[in-house]
Structures are given as structure tokens and as C-alpha cells.
Design a protein around this motif. Sequence first.
Motif, mmCIF file in Angstrom:
data_model
loop_
_atom_site.group_PDB
_atom_site.id
_atom_site.type_symbol
_atom_site.label_atom_id
_atom_site.label_comp_id
_atom_site.label_asym_id
_atom_site.label_seq_id
_atom_site.Cartn_x
_atom_site.Cartn_y
_atom_site.Cartn_z
ATOM 1 N N ALA A 136 0.840 -1.196 0.000
ATOM 2 C CA ALA A 136 0.000 0.000 0.000
ATOM 3 C C ALA A 136 0.877 1.248 0.000
ATOM 4 C CB ALA A 136 -0.915 -0.014 1.214
ATOM 5 N N GLY A 137 0.478 2.223 -0.805
ATOM 6 C CA GLY A 137 1.261 3.439 -0.967
ATOM 7 C C GLY A 137 2.247 3.389 -2.110
ATOM 8 N N GLY A 138 2.453 2.209 -2.662
ATOM 9 C CA GLY A 138 3.397 2.041 -3.753
ATOM 10 C C GLY A 138 2.799 2.370 -5.105
ATOM 11 N N SER A 139 3.598 2.111 -6.145
ATOM 12 C CA SER A 139 3.205 2.455 -7.512
ATOM 13 C C SER A 139 3.443 1.286 -8.462
ATOM 14 C CB SER A 139 4.018 3.661 -8.008
ATOM 15 O OG SER A 139 3.780 4.805 -7.222
ATOM 16 N N LEU A 140 2.673 1.268 -9.513
ATOM 17 C CA LEU A 140 2.864 0.350 -10.620
ATOM 18 C C LEU A 140 2.485 1.079 -11.896
ATOM 19 C CD1 LEU A 140 1.266 -3.048 -9.438
ATOM 20 C CD2 LEU A 140 3.686 -2.629 -9.890
ATOM 21 N N ARG A 141 3.090 0.651 -13.005
ATOM 22 C CA ARG A 141 2.683 1.177 -14.300
ATOM 23 C C ARG A 141 2.263 0.021 -15.185
ATOM 24 N NH1 ARG A 141 5.844 4.545 -19.047
ATOM 25 N NH2 ARG A 141 6.800 2.483 -19.415
ATOM 26 N N LEU A 142 1.026 0.049 -15.614
ATOM 27 C CA LEU A 142 0.517 -0.953 -16.534
ATOM 28 C C LEU A 142 0.696 -0.467 -17.968
ATOM 29 C CD1 LEU A 142 -2.835 -1.955 -14.792
ATOM 30 C CD2 LEU A 142 -0.522 -2.807 -14.369
ATOM 31 N N TRP A 148 -7.063 7.847 -28.760
ATOM 32 C CA TRP A 148 -5.799 7.892 -29.465
ATOM 33 C C TRP A 148 -5.513 9.289 -30.004
ATOM 34 C CZ3 TRP A 148 -2.126 4.739 -28.665
ATOM 35 C CH2 TRP A 148 -2.368 3.377 -28.468
ATOM 36 N N SER A 149 -6.560 10.020 -30.354
ATOM 37 C CA SER A 149 -6.380 11.392 -30.803
ATOM 38 C C SER A 149 -7.009 12.319 -29.782
ATOM 39 C CB SER A 149 -7.032 11.592 -32.170
ATOM 40 O OG SER A 149 -8.399 11.274 -32.109
ATOM 41 N N GLY A 150 -6.469 13.510 -29.658
ATOM 42 C CA GLY A 150 -7.012 14.438 -28.683
ATOM 43 C C GLY A 150 -6.372 14.280 -27.320
ATOM 44 N N SER A 151 -6.801 15.087 -26.378
ATOM 45 C CA SER A 151 -6.162 15.119 -25.060
ATOM 46 C C SER A 151 -7.098 14.769 -23.913
ATOM 47 C CB SER A 151 -5.584 16.512 -24.822
ATOM 48 O OG SER A 151 -6.608 17.487 -24.896
ATOM 49 N N ASN A 152 -8.352 14.436 -24.222
ATOM 50 C CA ASN A 152 -9.283 14.143 -23.127
ATOM 51 C C ASN A 152 -8.936 12.845 -22.422
ATOM 52 O OD1 ASN A 152 -10.626 16.437 -23.798
ATOM 53 N ND2 ASN A 152 -12.424 15.435 -24.656
ATOM 54 N N THR A 153 -9.006 12.896 -21.107
ATOM 55 C CA THR A 153 -8.842 11.698 -20.303
ATOM 56 C C THR A 153 -10.013 11.596 -19.339
ATOM 57 O OG1 THR A 153 -7.482 12.920 -18.712
ATOM 58 C CG2 THR A 153 -6.320 11.701 -20.448
ATOM 59 N N ILE A 193 -3.570 8.115 -16.983
ATOM 60 C CA ILE A 193 -3.554 7.371 -18.236
ATOM 61 C C ILE A 193 -2.815 8.200 -19.280
ATOM 62 C CG2 ILE A 193 -5.752 8.291 -19.085
ATOM 63 C CD1 ILE A 193 -6.350 5.446 -20.173
ATOM 64 N N SER A 194 -2.059 7.515 -20.122
ATOM 65 C CA SER A 194 -1.343 8.199 -21.188
ATOM 66 C C SER A 194 -1.177 7.242 -22.358
ATOM 67 C CB SER A 194 0.020 8.690 -20.701
ATOM 68 O OG SER A 194 0.828 7.600 -20.303
ATOM 69 N N THR A 200 0.808 2.047 -27.745
ATOM 70 C CA THR A 200 0.771 1.564 -26.364
ATOM 71 C C THR A 200 0.093 2.596 -25.472
ATOM 72 O OG1 THR A 200 2.783 0.262 -26.686
ATOM 73 C CG2 THR A 200 2.161 0.765 -24.420
ATOM 74 N N VAL A 201 -0.734 2.099 -24.581
ATOM 75 C CA VAL A 201 -1.406 2.930 -23.585
ATOM 76 C C VAL A 201 -0.894 2.512 -22.211
ATOM 77 C CG1 VAL A 201 -3.626 3.532 -22.561
ATOM 78 C CG2 VAL A 201 -3.439 3.188 -25.028
ATOM 79 N N TYR A 202 -0.725 3.487 -21.345
ATOM 80 C CA TYR A 202 -0.191 3.235 -20.014
ATOM 81 C C TYR A 202 -1.183 3.661 -18.952
ATOM 82 C CZ TYR A 202 4.107 3.162 -22.757
ATOM 83 O OH TYR A 202 5.066 2.875 -23.692
ATOM 84 N N LEU A 203 -1.084 3.019 -17.812
ATOM 85 C CA LEU A 203 -1.823 3.446 -16.628
ATOM 86 C C LEU A 203 -0.833 3.502 -15.480
ATOM 87 C CD1 LEU A 203 -4.670 4.197 -15.573
ATOM 88 C CD2 LEU A 203 -4.834 1.838 -14.736
#
Length: 120
Positions: free
Chosen positions: A14-20, A53-58, A70-71, A78-81
Amino acid sequence: QVQLVESGGGLVQAGGSLRLSCAASGRTFSSYYMGWFRQAPGKEREFVSAIRWSGSNTYYATSVKGRFTISRDNPKNTVYLQMNSLKPEDTAVYYCAAGRKGPTFEYDYWGQGTQVTVSS
């Protein structure tokens, strides 16, 4: 053949990070939403986040807003979380999805999922 392949799950305190990561292939996704969903044991699958994939809305679920980001990397398809300040209640199988309607429902393609376990 469309393929969405998730990676990056694991066990974290808990408190840590991961990138999917979600690597997409098999078609052009330029007009698609790319989403992340999760399903915890005994619970229904729920929306986590989405991006086009296009635009900047998240888009984010209230439960993850301010902690998850999300990026996308268009050249790499590739999409990341990025998941920070993880909590035990974030424990679930996380799925990547692609859909034309989005952002929170009606996705057409799904990955196989990656397990995220957050220990207290």
C-alpha cells in the motif's frame, strides 16, 4: 486480428506504484477510446480510466482520480496506466480495452488482463 496485451501487474505494498502497459495491434485505433477496467474477486468489472488515441481528453473513475494517470504513446501503439498511492482496494485484475463509443462502456476488444495485488 486485434490484440491487446497488458503487462506491468504485480504485488506492491500500500502506498506504492505500478505502471501498466497495453500494447495494441491488428488494426488502426485512431478513432478509438482506449480504456482500463478492473475486476476484483466477487465484484463486477468496473471502469477505471480512458483516453482517445487522438485528442487530449482523459477520463477517470472517482475512486482513482488524482492517483492514476492514463497516457498513450502513439508511435508505439501503447497505452499506459500509472498507478500511484495504491490501496488494498485497488487489488483486481486490470483489463485494457478498445472501443469506438467509450469512454466508460461498449468496448469492442479486450485484453487478457493483468493481476494487481496491493498488500496492506
